[in-house]
Design an enzyme around this catalytic site. Sequence first.
Site, PDB file in Angstrom:
ATOM      1  N   ARG A  59       1.312  -0.922  -0.284  1.00  0.00           N
ATOM      2  CA  ARG A  59       0.003   0.114   0.319  1.00  0.00           C
ATOM      3  C   ARG A  59       1.141   1.698   0.019  1.00  0.00           C
ATOM      4  O   ARG A  59       0.390   2.524  -0.465  1.00  0.00           O
ATOM      5  CB  ARG A  59      -0.816  -0.207   1.138  1.00  0.00           C
ATOM      6  CG  ARG A  59      -2.322  -1.377   0.958  1.00  0.00           C
ATOM      7  CD  ARG A  59      -3.030  -1.221   1.906  1.00  0.00           C
ATOM      8  NE  ARG A  59      -2.416  -1.864   3.018  1.00  0.00           N
ATOM      9  CZ  ARG A  59      -2.876  -2.616   3.710  1.00  0.00           C
ATOM     10  NH1 ARG A  59      -3.799  -3.896   3.183  1.00  0.00           N
ATOM     11  NH2 ARG A  59      -1.924  -2.893   4.987  1.00  0.00           N
ATOM     12  N   GLU A  96       4.759  -9.645  15.983  1.00  0.00           N
ATOM     13  CA  GLU A  96       3.787  -9.672  17.037  1.00  0.00           C
ATOM     14  C   GLU A  96       4.259 -10.949  17.219  1.00  0.00           C
ATOM     15  O   GLU A  96       4.624 -11.624  17.866  1.00  0.00           O
ATOM     16  CB  GLU A  96       2.522  -9.506  17.091  1.00  0.00           C
ATOM     17  CG  GLU A  96       1.840  -9.887  18.227  1.00  0.00           C
ATOM     18  CD  GLU A  96       0.169  -9.476  17.990  1.00  0.00           C
ATOM     19  OE1 GLU A  96      -0.470 -10.155  19.679  1.00  0.00           O
ATOM     20  OE2 GLU A  96      -0.470  -8.950  17.091  1.00  0.00           O
TER      21      GLU A  96
END
Length: 174
Positions: A59, A96
């Site tokens: 993006r 994460e």
Amino acid sequence: MKKLEEYVKSIPDFPEKGIIFRDVTSVLQDADGLHLAIDTMQEKIKDLDYDVVVGPESRGFIFGTPIAYNNHKPFVLIRKKGKLPRETVSATYDLEYGSATIEMHKDSIKPGQKVLIVDDLIATGGTTEAMIKLIESLGGEVAGIVVLIELAGLKGRERLSGYRLESAICYEGK
């Protein structure tokens, strides 16, 4: 005319309970929303002096390329490891669950060039921090960072203190 925030769809409990997912694709799918997003991001950095625009896969390509085009600047890709054909520099950062590596062509930034980083979103700032390391390893200077969405609750701005960060939309939560 609608406000930019109205083009972003918020999906509760995705990808897990308690998270509100901010869907950028709803901005892209609307011609007025896309136009407003690019214009708003450009307005945020109109006073910024930079030589080149950098955007990460995927993006960052979408938002960075029109900004580079509109301001007659080159656009440099940052991609996932193994996707670029020439000699690269890389940076690995923590996610994460695990880690990721990004790369850019070794000849894409010249020493002393002022660089604008463009992306769709800043959360914890880990990806952006890795991009900064890549740019600075090539002798570039990060002039600023502009994103469509900032998730302030994840404290990416704090992680990137010392760098100018502009966001078109800022959500207080995660």
